[in-house]
Motif scaffolding. Structure first.
Motif, PDB file in Angstrom:
ATOM      1  N   UNK A  23     -66.617  67.353  -3.879  1.00  0.00           N
ATOM      2  CA  UNK A  23     -67.834  67.682  -4.609  1.00  0.00           C
ATOM      3  C   UNK A  23     -68.630  66.411  -4.897  1.00  0.00           C
ATOM      4  N   UNK A  24     -67.942  65.354  -5.314  1.00  0.00           N
ATOM      5  CA  UNK A  24     -68.623  64.081  -5.563  1.00  0.00           C
ATOM      6  C   UNK A  24     -69.158  63.498  -4.258  1.00  0.00           C
ATOM      7  N   UNK A  30     -72.734  57.496   0.513  1.00  0.00           N
ATOM      8  CA  UNK A  30     -71.726  56.447   0.673  1.00  0.00           C
ATOM      9  C   UNK A  30     -70.350  56.937   0.253  1.00  0.00           C
ATOM     10  N   UNK A  31     -70.308  57.754  -0.770  1.00  0.00           N
ATOM     11  CA  UNK A  31     -69.037  58.318  -1.198  1.00  0.00           C
ATOM     12  C   UNK A  31     -68.509  59.314  -0.171  1.00  0.00           C
ATOM     13  N   UNK A  32     -69.415  59.939   0.567  1.00  0.00           N
ATOM     14  CA  UNK A  32     -68.999  60.855   1.635  1.00  0.00           C
ATOM     15  C   UNK A  32     -68.192  60.110   2.692  1.00  0.00           C
ATOM     16  N   UNK A  33     -68.637  58.926   3.068  1.00  0.00           N
ATOM     17  CA  UNK A  33     -67.897  58.144   4.056  1.00  0.00           C
ATOM     18  C   UNK A  33     -66.532  57.735   3.527  1.00  0.00           C
TER      19      UNK A  33
END
Length: 89
Positions: A23-24, A30-33
Motif C-alpha cells: 500500500x505504501x 521510489x518506494x515501489x522499487x
C-alpha cells in the motif's frame, strides 16, 4: 490446536506486513522499487528454502510439515500484499 493458531498468526503477520508495504509502495514510486526488490529477495529466499529444506529443518529442528506450511503461508501472505498493490495502482 496451539500450533495451528501460531501458524495462522504467522500467515496473518505476513499478509498484514506485505499489504502495508505494498500500500505504501503504491503511494510513492521510489518506494515501489524498494518493495519490488524486497519481493524479489523473498522469492529468491523462498526458492532456496524449498530446495534446501532438508538442511534447514535439521538446523531449525522442526518437522517438515510445519516448515512447508510456514513457506506456503508466507508465500500466500506476500501474494495478498501484491494483490493490494495491484488494486491500488
Amino acid at each position: 490446536m496451539i500450533k495451528a493458531i501460531a501458524l495462522g498468526n504467522a500467515f496473518l503477520l505476513t499478509a498484514i506486513a506485505s499489504s502495508l508495504l505494498c500500500w505504501m509502495a503504491s503511494l510513492h514510486p521510489n518506494l515501489l522499487q524498494f518493495v519490488q526488490a524486497l519481493f524479489a529477495l523473498k522469492l529468491i529466499l523462498s526458492c532456496s528454502a524449498w530446495l534446501l529444506d532438508d538442511a534447514i529443518i535439521a538446523i531449525l529442528k522442526i518437522d517438515l510439515l510445519q516448515f512447508r506450511f510456514r513457506l506456503i503461508a508466507s508465500t500466500v501472505g506476500a501474494l495478498v500484499g501484491v494483490g493490494v498493490m495491484l488494486c491500488r495502482s
